[in-house]
Design a protein around this motif. Structure first.
Motif, PDB file in Angstrom:
ATOM      1  N   VAL A  44       0.834  -1.198   0.000  1.00 39.83           N
ATOM      2  CA  VAL A  44       0.000   0.000   0.000  1.00 39.83           C
ATOM      3  C   VAL A  44       0.872   1.254   0.000  1.00 39.83           C
ATOM      4  O   VAL A  44       0.640   2.203  -0.760  1.00 39.83           O
ATOM      5  CB  VAL A  44      -0.951   0.003   1.221  1.00 39.83           C
ATOM      6  N   LEU A  45       1.907   1.276   0.836  1.00 40.97           N
ATOM      7  CA  LEU A  45       2.795   2.429   0.908  1.00 40.97           C
ATOM      8  C   LEU A  45       3.568   2.623  -0.394  1.00 40.97           C
ATOM      9  O   LEU A  45       3.747   3.750  -0.868  1.00 40.97           O
ATOM     10  CB  LEU A  45       3.774   2.270   2.073  1.00 40.97           C
ATOM     11  N   ALA A  46       4.033   1.515  -0.963  1.00 38.24           N
ATOM     12  CA  ALA A  46       4.806   1.603  -2.204  1.00 38.24           C
ATOM     13  C   ALA A  46       3.963   2.127  -3.352  1.00 38.24           C
ATOM     14  O   ALA A  46       4.477   2.794  -4.263  1.00 38.24           O
ATOM     15  CB  ALA A  46       5.387   0.235  -2.554  1.00 38.24           C
ATOM     16  N   SER A  47       2.672   1.850  -3.313  1.00 36.84           N
ATOM     17  CA  SER A  47       1.777   2.301  -4.384  1.00 36.84           C
ATOM     18  C   SER A  47       1.353   3.751  -4.232  1.00 36.84           C
ATOM     19  O   SER A  47       0.716   4.302  -5.129  1.00 36.84           O
ATOM     20  CB  SER A  47       0.523   1.417  -4.427  1.00 36.84           C
ATOM     21  N   SER A  48       1.702   4.378  -3.103  1.00 35.33           N
ATOM     22  CA  SER A  48       1.171   5.715  -2.844  1.00 35.33           C
ATOM     23  C   SER A  48       2.234   6.694  -2.358  1.00 35.33           C
ATOM     24  O   SER A  48       1.929   7.589  -1.567  1.00 35.33           O
ATOM     25  CB  SER A  48       0.036   5.629  -1.816  1.00 35.33           C
ATOM     26  N   TYR A 105       7.927   8.270   2.324  1.00 28.47           N
ATOM     27  CA  TYR A 105       8.860   8.064   1.226  1.00 28.47           C
ATOM     28  C   TYR A 105       9.750   6.860   1.523  1.00 28.47           C
ATOM     29  O   TYR A 105      10.028   6.544   2.687  1.00 28.47           O
ATOM     30  CB  TYR A 105       9.726   9.308   1.019  1.00 28.47           C
ATOM     31  N   PHE A 106      10.215   6.220   0.458  1.00 31.34           N
ATOM     32  CA  PHE A 106      11.063   5.043   0.619  1.00 31.34           C
ATOM     33  C   PHE A 106      12.533   5.435   0.673  1.00 31.34           C
ATOM     34  O   PHE A 106      12.977   6.339  -0.035  1.00 31.34           O
ATOM     35  CB  PHE A 106      10.813   4.042  -0.510  1.00 31.34           C
ATOM     36  N   LEU A 111      14.316  -0.359  -4.191  1.00 31.77           N
ATOM     37  CA  LEU A 111      13.630  -1.323  -3.328  1.00 31.77           C
ATOM     38  C   LEU A 111      12.122  -1.133  -3.411  1.00 31.77           C
ATOM     39  O   LEU A 111      11.365  -2.100  -3.420  1.00 31.77           O
ATOM     40  CB  LEU A 111      14.111  -1.161  -1.885  1.00 31.77           C
ATOM     41  N   ARG A 112      11.693   0.119  -3.485  1.00 35.13           N
ATOM     42  CA  ARG A 112      10.269   0.393  -3.627  1.00 35.13           C
ATOM     43  C   ARG A 112       9.746  -0.207  -4.923  1.00 35.13           C
ATOM     44  O   ARG A 112       8.700  -0.876  -4.955  1.00 35.13           O
ATOM     45  CB  ARG A 112      10.034   1.902  -3.584  1.00 35.13           C
ATOM     46  N   ASN A 113      10.449   0.005  -6.035  1.00 33.27           N
ATOM     47  CA  ASN A 113      10.022  -0.531  -7.324  1.00 33.27           C
ATOM     48  C   ASN A 113      10.018  -2.055  -7.326  1.00 33.27           C
ATOM     49  O   ASN A 113       9.123  -2.686  -7.896  1.00 33.27           O
ATOM     50  CB  ASN A 113      10.937  -0.016  -8.438  1.00 33.27           C
ATOM     51  N   ALA A 114      11.029  -2.636  -6.678  1.00 26.67           N
ATOM     52  CA  ALA A 114      11.112  -4.100  -6.619  1.00 26.67           C
ATOM     53  C   ALA A 114       9.920  -4.680  -5.889  1.00 26.67           C
ATOM     54  O   ALA A 114       9.398  -5.741  -6.247  1.00 26.67           O
ATOM     55  CB  ALA A 114      12.415  -4.520  -5.939  1.00 26.67           C
ATOM     56  N   ARG A 137       6.309  -2.527 -11.663  1.00 31.12           N
ATOM     57  CA  ARG A 137       5.128  -2.266 -12.492  1.00 31.12           C
ATOM     58  C   ARG A 137       4.619  -0.827 -12.370  1.00 31.12           C
ATOM     59  O   ARG A 137       3.829  -0.399 -13.191  1.00 31.12           O
ATOM     60  CB  ARG A 137       4.000  -3.234 -12.116  1.00 31.12           C
ATOM     61  N   GLN A 138       5.061  -0.104 -11.346  1.00 34.07           N
ATOM     62  CA  GLN A 138       4.549   1.256 -11.142  1.00 34.07           C
ATOM     63  C   GLN A 138       5.711   2.242 -10.977  1.00 34.07           C
ATOM     64  O   GLN A 138       5.907   2.818  -9.910  1.00 34.07           O
ATOM     65  CB  GLN A 138       3.651   1.315  -9.903  1.00 34.07           C
ATOM     66  N   VAL A 139       6.474   2.424 -12.030  1.00 28.90           N
ATOM     67  CA  VAL A 139       7.613   3.342 -11.979  1.00 28.90           C
ATOM     68  C   VAL A 139       7.158   4.691 -12.535  1.00 28.90           C
ATOM     69  O   VAL A 139       7.457   5.060 -13.669  1.00 28.90           O
ATOM     70  CB  VAL A 139       8.822   2.784 -12.754  1.00 28.90           C
TER      71      VAL A 139
END
Length: 428
Positions: free
Chosen positions: A229-233, A294-295, A300-303, A308-310
């Motif tokens: 959820v965090l990585a997507s937002s 923020y990551f 690592l966030r993209n992985a 799929r959401q870059v």
């Protein structure tokens, strides 16, 4: 491939002989060991320090497994100190391995801290340690060491550090960095598949498993879902209540707000994410909720999302946030309240400034705009900056290569490449 991490090396050099334990913290695999055992040790050798005056132990290495017992570690170190009038340097890597599970979750200070405080009483010993858990080390720097700990925070490679080793121009380097981030080992990998697999495994097999084990979590699925959820937002306002609503509506999970709050803390302690609070610029006060997350590393966030959401706009914002933090700024999300009239009726609206960066007497207002294709977009990005009536510098960053320009209101527009590659550009 030698990457000069001068900022961190200079931090260590400036702290030499200060009578404190130098605690080097940061995420797993971000380069702490390289800093201590390559860059700093080379510096010591360059100053004429002999090998027998550098006492080191890499506690996550099986070759040093017997030294994970604090009493044996202390006996080993003191046995190497044979001359009271000569200077010795103690370098310990991943010291959390010298803390038992019982000690980590108990009320009494771990025996390791007694060892380190004992070494500090020796006037000819200078102590440096690394560790990968902020709750165990960063917090304890202020408590267990009783004012005798000094933290040096290391992060994944910045874009400027990344470009030291990247074989290509800045635009191709950027394209690589926004996808795979700044974990140092990825630079030695030749294919995208190798990099992707490494980052995916690092996140799941090291970061998340460490969090589960360290905090004795019985279930890991909710933590996995929260990370997704965090990585997507990234770059979106959120709080535990909003996240709970997502869990309820999308994942049909009964997770509580308290559990989400705890998990967010665990992720911050493991250097996976960092929260940015909102700050009312005109009212000069903090707004408790919502916040942005923020990551620590965009790769690592993209992985985590299977690459799929870059989204370039959000990734650039995350990179700018990390850069400001790396440079030592306290970074908030700015909020500007405007009072306007519509049809003769008063109303308020809030505009956002991506970052309010503070360091001592310095302050900068920064918008991460990515592109300004037309006058409408330009006006939109500058609107919040124009409503701030103080004299601090206001900056708009774009992804294009442009010459820095200042408009009639003093707002500076510059390329994000210049911002990232020139460490002193804000003072220019």
């Amino acid at each position: 491939m030698l990457i000069h991490r001068d900022r961190y090396l200079n931090d260590l050099i400036a702290r030499m002989g200060n009578g404190l334990v130098k605690v080097i913290t940061g995420a797993r695999r971000c380069g702490k060991s390289f800093l201590l055992f390559t860059l700093f040790e080379d510096y010591l050798h360059g100053k004429g320090v002999d090998d027998d005056h550098i006492i080191e132990a890499v506690l996550d290495d099986m070759a040093y497994s017997d030294l994970r017992d604090p009493e044996r570690l202390y006996a080993y170190i003191t046995s190497r100190i044979t001359a009271r009038d000569e200077q010795y340097y103690v370098l310990l890597d991943e010291v959390q391995y010298a803390i038992s599970d019982t000690e980590m979750h108990g009320d009494e200070p771990p025996q390791l801290y007694e060892v380190l405080n004992g070494l500090l009483r020796m006037r000819n010993v200078d102590v440096y340690v690394t560790g990968s858990n902020s709750k165990m080390l960063s917090t304890d720097v202020k408590t267990q060491f009783r004012g005798r700990g000094d933290e040096v925070r290391v992060r994944p490679l910045s874009f400027a550090e990344f470009m030291q080793a990247y074989d290509g121009d800045v635009q191709h380097g950027w394209a690589e960095y926004v996808v795979f981030g700044g974990m140092p080992l990825t630079l030695s990998m030749r294919t995208d598949e190798q990099k992707s697999r490494y980052l995916e495994n690092l996140f799941s097999e090291t970061y998340l498993k460490d969090i589960v084990a360290r905090n004795r979590l019985r279930k890991s699925q909710e933590l996995d879902d929260l990370v997704n959820v965090l990585a997507s937002s990234i770059g979106a306002l959120s709080n535990p209540s909003k996240i709970k609503a997502t869990f309820s509506s999308v994942l049909h999970s009964p997770i509580s707000v308290n559990t989400i709050t705890q998990y967010l803390g665990y992720l911050e302690d493991a250097f996976v994410i960092k929260e940015a609070c909102r700050y009312n610029v005109k009212g000069r006060r903090y707004i408790g909720s919502p916040k942005k997350y923020y990551f620590e590393d965009v790769g690592l966030r993209n992985a985590r999302l299977g690459f799929r959401q870059v989204e370039q706009t959000h990734i650039m914002e995350n990179i700018v946030y990390n850069e400001l933090r790396m440079r030592g700024f306290n970074v908030d999300v700015g909020v500007v309240e405007q009072r306007r009239y519509r049809d003769g009726m008063p109303f308020r609206r809030q505009l956002e400034i991506d970052f309010v960066a503070n360091l001592g007497s310095q302050r900068y207002y920064i918008q991460s705009a990515y592109q300004l294709p037309d006058m409408e977009k330009t006006a939109q990005e500058k609107a919040s900056l124009l409503d701030v009536d103080d004299s601090f510098q206001k900056i708009v960053l774009v992804r294009d290569i442009i010459k820095p320009t200042r408009d009639d209101h003093g707002i500076l527009t510059m390329s994000v490449y210049d911002f990232l590659l020139e460490p002193n550009i804000l003072q220019a």
